[in-house]
Design a protein around this motif. Structure first.
Motif: not given
Lengths: 262, 257
Positions: B68-71, B108-112, B122-127, B192-195
């Motif tokens: 969340x912080x990095x994103x 968001x739920x469609x693009x995730x 890994x971490x990339x899609x979350x960020x 936070x929600x996005x992550x």
């Protein structure tokens, strides 16, 4: 006093406008035409006209913020038409930056011109007492009264370092008593500092209280009649010992201006 | 003085009592069996699960907060640059405006899942998902802050021979600061929600991964504990934004007084 009086013009006035023609839309719709005026060092001149007659537009052109359709603006004889930053400009709002302390607001012109912040603050500090601002250096604008904010704005205008000051209804946002106090103070300061001041206002009382010479602008640009200077009234301030607004000179000047305004 | 203190106290105890009453009602509803316990755990069961799983929850929370912080940092940086360019160049504003609005209409739920598909577990899609959801409030708030600057103030700066950079630094940036922090507060919760949403759809650690696991094992008490932790994280992040605003805008404190 009379309109169209022959006034003594110094060889080179501090500020001079020759044949200014101004438009809101590149010449299609003229706001003002044939504006000839001059202001000398130490002199306070008022430009009076009804609301919407183009006073601010003229001031913008004199400040170099807009390009006139015709005519030139001369500063100590040099052509500065359309060049901003050569004359100091103060608007009716104090326009102090709320995120800067008063001393930083006042010294902003110096900082912008490259003076280091501490040196700029020190130079502004020296003038705080003279401008009636002693003790307010470290306050925020929100902590000052309207009158004090305006004094701070005057100090900032002075520190712009130009010998010509344009003022756009600088006292209109103040209460009557503060307004009168500041007018008296400004006339004294302008003479002390020997700056040439051109003040625009729609308030005839303000014009007579401040100026030694009042230029009257008339016209209705919104109805297709560009504004022109219709006369000039000299204000005899020789009797300015007590309350000037109670003198014959004051009333006569006011009557004359009202007649010219129609 | 006394009435002001009473008013301040009211701002604390009224919501506290409301929350307390809600928790008591919830506890009673579960205890008397109005709602089956396997569907809704009681608050005390949630607290017990929270304590029991505390080390595990903390491990996952660190992963989520990191993403969340990095994103958020990337979202703020992108949002800032976009707002500055849109304000400075009219053409950029016209070009980006529909794209930015469009980006917010995609759920968001469609693009995730697509991001997971393209960039792995890994971490990339979350960020990236966090950055995508957080840049919008920043861009919109900053752009509107820049546009809110009094035109007379710009003219005044020009009469002081200020350069475009000086106008930006002395006038536009401070003028937009308050709106920026409003946007940042919204972005912090979105982060936070996005992550968590991105973690739901695949990953190895994070509160979203933990939630998926406990949901599959019908551990609803643990799920509620995780939800509570997500809320605490969001609130904590919002408080951090408040603190940053308090420190960065000292003139606002004077105005409040």
């Amino acid at each position: 006093m009379s309109d169209s009086v022959e006034t003594q013009v110094p060889a080179v006035p501090a500020l001079e406008a020759r044949g200014l023609g101004l438009s809101w839309d590149d010449g299609a719709h003229m706001v003002a035409e044939d504006i000839d005026l001059h202001v000398s060092a130490g002199e306070v001149v008022c430009l009076v006209g009804r609301s919407g007659c183009g006073k601010t537009t003229i001031l913008h052109a004199l400040a170099g913020l807009t390009q006139p359709v015709t005519g030139r603006v001369l500063l100590n004889g040099a052509d500065v038409t359309g060049v901003p930053g050569r004359v100091s400009y103060m608007l009716q709002k104090d326009l102090l930056l709320r995120n800067l302390r008063i001393v930083d607001n006042a010294s902003l012109p110096l900082v912008l011109s490259g003076v280091p912040r501490e040196e700029a603050r020190a130079r502004a500090n020296e003038l705080f007492a003279q401008f009636g601002l002693e003790g307010t250096q470290e306050l925020w604008p929100s902590q000052l009264s309207g009158g004090m904010k305006q004094r701070a704005a005057f100090l900032r205008t002075y520190l712009m370092g130009n010998d010509v000051v344009l003022l756009d209804e600088p006292f209109s946002a103040l209460d009557a008593i503060t307004r009168q106090e500041l007018r008296t103070w400004y006339v004294r300061m302008a003479a002390e500092l020997h700056v040439a001041s051109l003040v625009i206002t729609h308030d005839v009382d303000e014009a007579v209280s401040l100026a030694s010479r009042v230029m009257v602008l008339a016209g209705r640009p919104s109805e297709g009649k560009p504004s022109r200077l219709v006369g000039e009234v000299l204000v005899d301030r020789a009797q300015d010992a007590g309350d000037f607004s109670l003198t014959h000179a004051y009333v006569d000047a006011k009557r004359e201006i009202m007649t010219l305004l129609g | 003085m006394l009435s002001s203190m009473l008013h301040d106290a009211k701002r604390i105890w009224v919501p506290a009592v409301t929350m307390g009453v809600l928790l008591v009602v919830w506890e009673l509803v579960v205890r008397v069996g109005l709602v089956p316990n396997f569907l809704l755990p009681s608050p005390t069961q949630v607290v017990a699960a929270f304590i029991e799983d505390f080390p595990l929850l903390m491990g996952h929370a660190v992963a989520t907060l990191g993403e969340a912080a990095l994103g958020l940092v990337i979202g703020v940086a992108v949002g800032f640059v976009a707002a500055v360019l849109m304000d400075r160049f009219e053409l950029v504003g016209l070009a980006l405006d529909p794209l930015i609005t469009l980006s917010q209409t995609v759920p968001t739920v469609a693009i995730a899942p697509l991001l997971v598909l393209w960039f792995g577990y890994g971490i990339l899609p979350k960020v990236l998902l966090v950055a995508l959801t957080t840049f919008f409030p920043i861009t919109v708030s900053l752009f509107s802050g820049f546009k809110s600057v009094d035109k007379d103030l710009i003219d005044l700066m020009r009469t002081m021979r200020a350069t475009e950079g000086q106008i930006f630094w002395h006038v536009k940036l401070p003028a937009a600061a308050e709106e920026f922090f409003s946007g940042l507060r919204i972005s912090a919760t979105y982060a936070i929600v996005g992550a968590v949403i991105a973690e739901w759809l695949g990953g190895f650690s994070g509160l979203g991964v933990y939630m998926t696991r406990v949901r599959k094992s019908f551990g609803y008490d643990r799920m509620f504990a995780c939800i509570a932790l997500i809320s605490i994280c969001s609130l904590g992040l919002m408080r951090l934004v408040d603190l940053a605003e308090y420190l960065c805008l000292p003139w606002k404190r004077a105005e409040r007084k």
